[in-house]
Design a protein around this motif. Structure first.
Motif, PDB file in Angstrom:
ATOM      1  N   CYS A  82       0.835  -1.213   0.000  1.00  0.00           N
ATOM      2  CA  CYS A  82       0.000   0.000   0.000  1.00  0.00           C
ATOM      3  C   CYS A  82       0.864   1.254   0.000  1.00  0.00           C
ATOM      4  CB  CYS A  82      -0.921   0.003   1.221  1.00  0.00           C
ATOM      5  SG  CYS A  82      -2.432  -0.934   0.979  1.00  0.00           S
ATOM      6  N   ILE A  86       0.701   3.959  -2.942  1.00  0.00           N
ATOM      7  CA  ILE A  86       0.317   5.345  -2.677  1.00  0.00           C
ATOM      8  C   ILE A  86       1.378   6.298  -3.227  1.00  0.00           C
ATOM      9  CG2 ILE A  86      -0.006   7.038  -0.838  1.00  0.00           C
ATOM     10  CD1 ILE A  86      -1.319   4.802   0.804  1.00  0.00           C
ATOM     11  N   TRP A  95      -3.198  11.386  -7.064  1.00  0.00           N
ATOM     12  CA  TRP A  95      -3.365  11.258  -5.627  1.00  0.00           C
ATOM     13  C   TRP A  95      -4.835  11.179  -5.226  1.00  0.00           C
ATOM     14  CZ3 TRP A  95      -6.087  15.260  -3.474  1.00  0.00           C
ATOM     15  CH2 TRP A  95      -6.181  16.435  -4.218  1.00  0.00           C
ATOM     16  N   VAL A  98      -5.986   7.652  -4.480  1.00  0.00           N
ATOM     17  CA  VAL A  98      -5.308   6.892  -3.425  1.00  0.00           C
ATOM     18  C   VAL A  98      -6.311   6.222  -2.505  1.00  0.00           C
ATOM     19  CG1 VAL A  98      -3.947   7.162  -1.325  1.00  0.00           C
ATOM     20  CG2 VAL A  98      -3.132   8.147  -3.472  1.00  0.00           C
ATOM     21  N   LEU A  99      -7.289   6.964  -2.027  1.00  0.00           N
ATOM     22  CA  LEU A  99      -8.220   6.412  -1.041  1.00  0.00           C
ATOM     23  C   LEU A  99      -9.032   5.265  -1.631  1.00  0.00           C
ATOM     24  CD1 LEU A  99      -9.255   6.681   1.826  1.00  0.00           C
ATOM     25  CD2 LEU A  99     -10.979   8.287   0.992  1.00  0.00           C
ATOM     26  N   VAL A 102      -6.797   2.132  -2.111  1.00  0.00           N
ATOM     27  CA  VAL A 102      -6.522   1.407  -0.864  1.00  0.00           C
ATOM     28  C   VAL A 102      -7.753   0.656  -0.393  1.00  0.00           C
ATOM     29  CG1 VAL A 102      -5.947   1.711   1.571  1.00  0.00           C
ATOM     30  CG2 VAL A 102      -4.653   2.943  -0.177  1.00  0.00           C
ATOM     31  N   LEU A 117      -3.046   4.684   6.951  1.00  0.00           N
ATOM     32  CA  LEU A 117      -3.958   5.777   7.274  1.00  0.00           C
ATOM     33  C   LEU A 117      -3.187   7.072   7.535  1.00  0.00           C
ATOM     34  CD1 LEU A 117      -6.905   6.573   7.729  1.00  0.00           C
ATOM     35  CD2 LEU A 117      -6.617   5.969  10.134  1.00  0.00           C
ATOM     36  N   CYS A 120      -2.171   8.538   4.218  1.00  0.00           N
ATOM     37  CA  CYS A 120      -3.314   9.131   3.520  1.00  0.00           C
ATOM     38  C   CYS A 120      -3.678  10.490   4.107  1.00  0.00           C
ATOM     39  CB  CYS A 120      -4.513   8.186   3.584  1.00  0.00           C
ATOM     40  SG  CYS A 120      -4.349   6.673   2.612  1.00  0.00           S
ATOM     41  N   TYR A 124      -3.518  13.870   1.757  1.00  0.00           N
ATOM     42  CA  TYR A 124      -4.704  14.673   1.435  1.00  0.00           C
ATOM     43  C   TYR A 124      -4.662  16.027   2.138  1.00  0.00           C
ATOM     44  CZ  TYR A 124      -7.159  11.011  -1.130  1.00  0.00           C
ATOM     45  OH  TYR A 124      -7.522  10.101  -2.084  1.00  0.00           O
ATOM     46  N   LEU A 133     -11.156  12.458   3.654  1.00  0.00           N
ATOM     47  CA  LEU A 133     -10.826  11.426   4.639  1.00  0.00           C
ATOM     48  C   LEU A 133     -11.679  11.506   5.899  1.00  0.00           C
ATOM     49  CD1 LEU A 133      -6.931  11.466   4.479  1.00  0.00           C
ATOM     50  CD2 LEU A 133      -8.405   9.593   3.804  1.00  0.00           C
TER      51      LEU A 133
END
Length: 301
Positions: A82, A86, A95, A98-99, A102, A117, A120, A124, A133
């Motif tokens: 991960c 990322i 980007w 990314v969320l 994942v 986490l 991330c 962000y 997020l």
């Protein structure tokens, strides 16, 4: 990553932690080799699409996270995959994916590894879109299994400072600071102080934004009042110029003659003398007032 979003691979790699082939020594060999290849493609060859593809192939080999067949070492390999994925997406200026990338593997936000986490949140937040997020971190912090992790307090503070405060969720930040068992006393005092500073800044910004609005309203009212006074003055000037004009005096003289003709006064009759005298006096007063106003206007000009 492109120049408008400069996040280097080295920086993101530092956030995610070092990637060493010695860590997943007991993991399945194909996945370990793919992880090593992905790390080399990312950091040495700067081939970000190939690094992302290698991570996805390794994921297909390892299977779904949390599977009973996976040992703890395989879980670490998944986390490292991960981190590399990322970084590759960020370097390709993807980007925003990314969320979702994942979550397609972990599916449940509460099952995200703390390291992933954290990465991330920082990504962000740096790209000034922490709102993406908000629900994910909320779900992670509310998961009972995560509240006993040693990283819980650090992630709660990271969420408070980089997500809640920039979004203006001050009440939620205060509840998290007061009610979370992951904060120590000193840490709780620091975050509460940060919340108070942010609240004061928001109050000042709100008051400063209202002052120009109030001034603009007052200025608008003043302009309307001046416009009304200008219109009234023009009407008064028009009426005065008409009353002092030559046709008005002629009209008054004609009205006097018509009055004499209609009523048929006899100028020689003694009974008509007082009326004619008063009428003549009135006419003289009007003439005198007219001449004095004309004289004053001439002096003013």
């Amino acid at each position: 990553m492109k120049s408008d979003a400069p996040i280097s691979a080295a920086a993101l790699k530092g956030l995610g932690g070092p990637l060493r082939s010695s860590e997943p020594a007991r993991a399945p060999s194909p996945a370990v080799h793919l992880l090593e290849d992905a790390a080399d493609l990312l950091t040495v060859h700067l081939d970000f699409p190939a690094a992302l593809e290698a991570c996805e192939r390794a994921w297909r080999i390892l299977g779904r996270p949390g599977s009973p067949a996976l040992d703890p070492t395989s879980t670490e390999v998944q986390c490292s995959l991960c981190v590399v994925g990322i970084q590759a997406l960020a370097e390709m200026d993807r980007w925003r994916e990314v969320l979702s990338w994942v979550l397609q593997y972990y599916q449940i936000p509460g099952k995200l590894p703390p390291k992933v986490l954290e990465l991330c949140i920082l990504l962000y937040s740096k790209m000034q879109e922490p709102g993406a997020l908000l629900d994910v971190v909320r779900a992670w912090l509310q998961d009972p299994d995560n509240q006993s992790l040693p990283e819980y307090g650090a992630l709660a503070e990271l969420h408070l400072r980089h997500v809640l405060l920039p979004l203006g969720c001050l009440s939620e930040a205060e509840e998290l600071a007061v009610g979370s068992a992951g904060f120590g006393e000193q840490q709780r005092l620091e975050v509460l102080q940060a919340i108070n500073v942010t609240r004061q800044q928001h109050t000042q910004m709100h008051s400063s934004s209202q002052e120009p609005q109030k001034l603009s309203q007052e200025g608008s009212f003043s302009r309307k009042w001046l416009s009304l006074l200008t219109v009234l003055r023009r009407l008064w000037d028009s009426a005065r110029s008409y009353l002092l004009s030559q046709p008005f005096k002629k009209s008054l003289f004609i009205a006097l003659i018509l009055c004499l003709l209609v009523v048929r006064f006899d100028p020689a009759s003694p009974s008509s003398l007082p009326f004619l005298y008063q009428l003549a006096q009135l006419f003289r007063r009007i003439q005198k007032a007219t001449l004095s106003r004309l004289h004053s206007l001439a002096l003013r000009d």
